[in-house]
Design a protein around this motif. Structure first.
Motif, PDB file in Angstrom:
ATOM      1  N   GLN A  41       0.833  -1.206   0.000  1.00 44.76           N
ATOM      2  CA  GLN A  41       0.000   0.000   0.000  1.00 44.76           C
ATOM      3  C   GLN A  41       0.868   1.257   0.000  1.00 44.76           C
ATOM      4  O   GLN A  41       1.881   1.314   0.693  1.00 44.76           O
ATOM      5  N   THR A  44       0.448   7.554   2.176  1.00 44.93           N
ATOM      6  CA  THR A  44      -0.263   8.794   1.831  1.00 44.93           C
ATOM      7  C   THR A  44      -0.229   9.783   3.000  1.00 44.93           C
ATOM      8  O   THR A  44       0.271   9.472   4.092  1.00 44.93           O
ATOM      9  N   ARG A  45      -0.820  10.985   2.769  1.00 44.10           N
ATOM     10  CA  ARG A  45      -0.845  12.021   3.807  1.00 44.10           C
ATOM     11  C   ARG A  45      -1.737  11.604   4.992  1.00 44.10           C
ATOM     12  O   ARG A  45      -1.486  12.042   6.138  1.00 44.10           O
ATOM     13  N   GLU A  46      -2.701  10.762   4.738  1.00 43.01           N
ATOM     14  CA  GLU A  46      -3.581  10.298   5.822  1.00 43.01           C
ATOM     15  C   GLU A  46      -2.811   9.471   6.856  1.00 43.01           C
ATOM     16  O   GLU A  46      -3.175   9.449   8.032  1.00 43.01           O
ATOM     17  N   ASP A  47      -1.743   8.789   6.408  1.00 45.33           N
ATOM     18  CA  ASP A  47      -0.928   7.991   7.351  1.00 45.33           C
ATOM     19  C   ASP A  47      -0.106   8.879   8.276  1.00 45.33           C
ATOM     20  O   ASP A  47       0.242   8.465   9.387  1.00 45.33           O
ATOM     21  N   ASN A  48       0.262  10.084   7.833  1.00 44.29           N
ATOM     22  CA  ASN A  48       1.051  11.013   8.652  1.00 44.29           C
ATOM     23  C   ASN A  48       0.551  12.438   8.397  1.00 44.29           C
ATOM     24  O   ASN A  48       1.182  13.226   7.684  1.00 44.29           O
ATOM     25  N   PRO A  49      -0.625  12.804   8.976  1.00 51.03           N
ATOM     26  CA  PRO A  49      -1.210  14.112   8.662  1.00 51.03           C
ATOM     27  C   PRO A  49      -0.454  15.298   9.270  1.00 51.03           C
ATOM     28  O   PRO A  49      -0.490  16.410   8.735  1.00 51.03           O
ATOM     29  N   ARG A  50       0.282  15.079  10.359  1.00 50.56           N
ATOM     30  CA  ARG A  50       0.957  16.194  11.038  1.00 50.56           C
ATOM     31  C   ARG A  50       2.315  16.537  10.435  1.00 50.56           C
ATOM     32  O   ARG A  50       2.900  17.551  10.780  1.00 50.56           O
ATOM     33  N   PHE A 106       5.451  14.699   4.229  1.00 48.90           N
ATOM     34  CA  PHE A 106       4.753  13.786   5.146  1.00 48.90           C
ATOM     35  C   PHE A 106       5.388  12.395   5.169  1.00 48.90           C
ATOM     36  O   PHE A 106       5.247  11.665   6.144  1.00 48.90           O
ATOM     37  N   ASP A 107       6.108  12.000   4.092  1.00 52.30           N
ATOM     38  CA  ASP A 107       6.735  10.676   4.020  1.00 52.30           C
ATOM     39  C   ASP A 107       8.149  10.768   4.598  1.00 52.30           C
ATOM     40  O   ASP A 107       9.009  11.466   4.042  1.00 52.30           O
TER      41      ASP A 107
END
Length: 383
Positions: A41, A44-50, A106-107
């Motif tokens: 998978q 994405t930004r949802e995995d690390n929003p901060r 974010f990654d």
């Protein structure tokens, strides 16, 4: 009854244990095999929003001959890094490239991929290939081969062996490992999936250790065909893989005169006898000087006489005639009178004369008596 009940309980417990073992074994085998068409998978930004807490940066130098190419393709590099929210800068004065994270990044692993990208660009990898490192299923490996061989000529030969005639060996390696391989200077840059990079490193290291890459390429081809068979995935492939032995290794030449080491003794060797000690042992020390001189003169004369005889023998060798080989005499066997039939020979000659092609046989006149007598006399003299 109680014993039978106990026996049933033990058997059920054993079967339960066996079933658990089989389940564990099945689970392990399932874990080892990756399902077809499965992909990891995407992060994405949802995995690390901060986002990230700290700013990370990497920099690398590049040679001067890469300056023009990097200047030309740097806008494309910035665009590719911008998609991962990473800032890249090119310093032509210092001859360096640097990448750093931003507030939008974010990654956390994107900066490591950006570092690998600038490393590959510095190692003469074209941008079209180097930009693939930003994908999730790609990795890179820079293999240092400069220090593996001391002799420069030998190093160049082995590096050329890795490339092959018109790059055929390198192309075969790329097709089998599905990796991009770039041989440049003292390093080999490889870009591709993790399994392929492992094989590329093995082939490169073996080539620099004087093992021809064709052997490893052959094993890779066999492994590729075996992996297609689902029944052989769990089995060992050793019986199918070829075993290459070193045949042309020259054996170490042994010296003609082998020095035998003496046994070690802590005591020093005995002191050799001096000239005076030898004279005392033989009794010459107590003789007069005139007698000593006379003995020396006699010894010298004996030696001179031996030398003269040797020289004389060597001189006389030239005058000794060589041994001649005995000649083989040809024995001529005289014809036996009894075996020759003169009359029969005469009849044959007459018949040969009468036989002419296309002519009837002619009756010759009978020979005179005088001529017969002459012929008989001739035959007697010959015999």
């Amino acid at each position: 009854m109680a014993s039978s009940a106990m026996g049933d309980g033990v058997s059920e417990a054993q079967t339960g244990k066996k079933s658990k073992k089989t389940k564990n074994q099945v689970d392990e085998s399932e874990l080892l095999t990756v399902p077809e068409g499965w992909k990891e998978q995407q992060f994405t930004r949802e995995d690390n929003p901060r986002g990230l807490l700290e700013e990370s940066s990497f920099a690398t130098l590049f040679p001067k001959y890469r300056e023009a190419y990097l200047k030309e393709c740097w806008p494309l590099v910035e665009k590719a890094l911008g998609e991962a929210h990473i800032k890249g800068s090119l310093d032509l004065i210092e001859g360096s490239m640097s990448v750093c994270t931003t507030k939008k990044t974010f990654d956390p692993y994107a900066i490591v991929r950006a570092r690998d990208l600038i490393k590959l660009l510095a190692r003469s990898v074209p941008f079209e290939q180097a930009v693939r490192i930003l994908q999730d299923d790609m990795a890179c490996d820079i293999i240092k081969i400069g220090t593996m061989v001391r002799n420069r000529e030998r190093f160049v030969k082995r590096r050329q062996r890795l490339i092959g005639p018109k790059g055929s060996t390198l192309k075969a390696l790329e097709l089998l490992t599905s990796c991009y391989v770039m041989v440049q200077g003292n390093t080999v840059s490889a870009l591709g999936p993790y399994n392929g990079l492992k094989e590329v490193r093995k082939v490169v290291m073996d080539t620099m250790k004087n093992i021809h890459p064709i052997y490893n390429i052959k094993t890779l081809m066999i492994k590729r065909e075996l992996s297609k068979d689902p029944d052989l995935r769990v089995q060992s492939w050793e019986r199918f893989l070829p075993k290459f032995r070193h045949k042309n290794l020259a054996k170490r030449k042994e010296p003609k005169k082998k020095s035998v080491k003496k046994e070690y003794t802590p005591f020093p060797p005995a002191q050799p006898d001096s000239k005076v000690d030898k004279e005392l042992a033989t009794g010459e020390f107590f003789l007069r000087e005139s007698v000593k001189k006379r003995k020396k003169m006699e010894e010298i004369k004996v030696k001179q006489a031996e030398a003269l005889t040797k020289k004389q023998e060597e001189r006389n060798k030239a005058f000794i005639p060589p041994k001649e080989k005995p000649l083989m005499k040809k024995t001529s066997k005289a014809p036996v009178e009894g075996k020759l039939d003169i009359e029969a020979i005469k009849d044959k000659v007459k018949k040969a004369k009468t036989k002419k092609l296309g002519a009837p046989p002619v009756n010759p006149a009978p020979p005179s008596s005088s001529s017969d007598k002459k012929k008989k006399s001739k035959t007697k003299t010959r015999s």
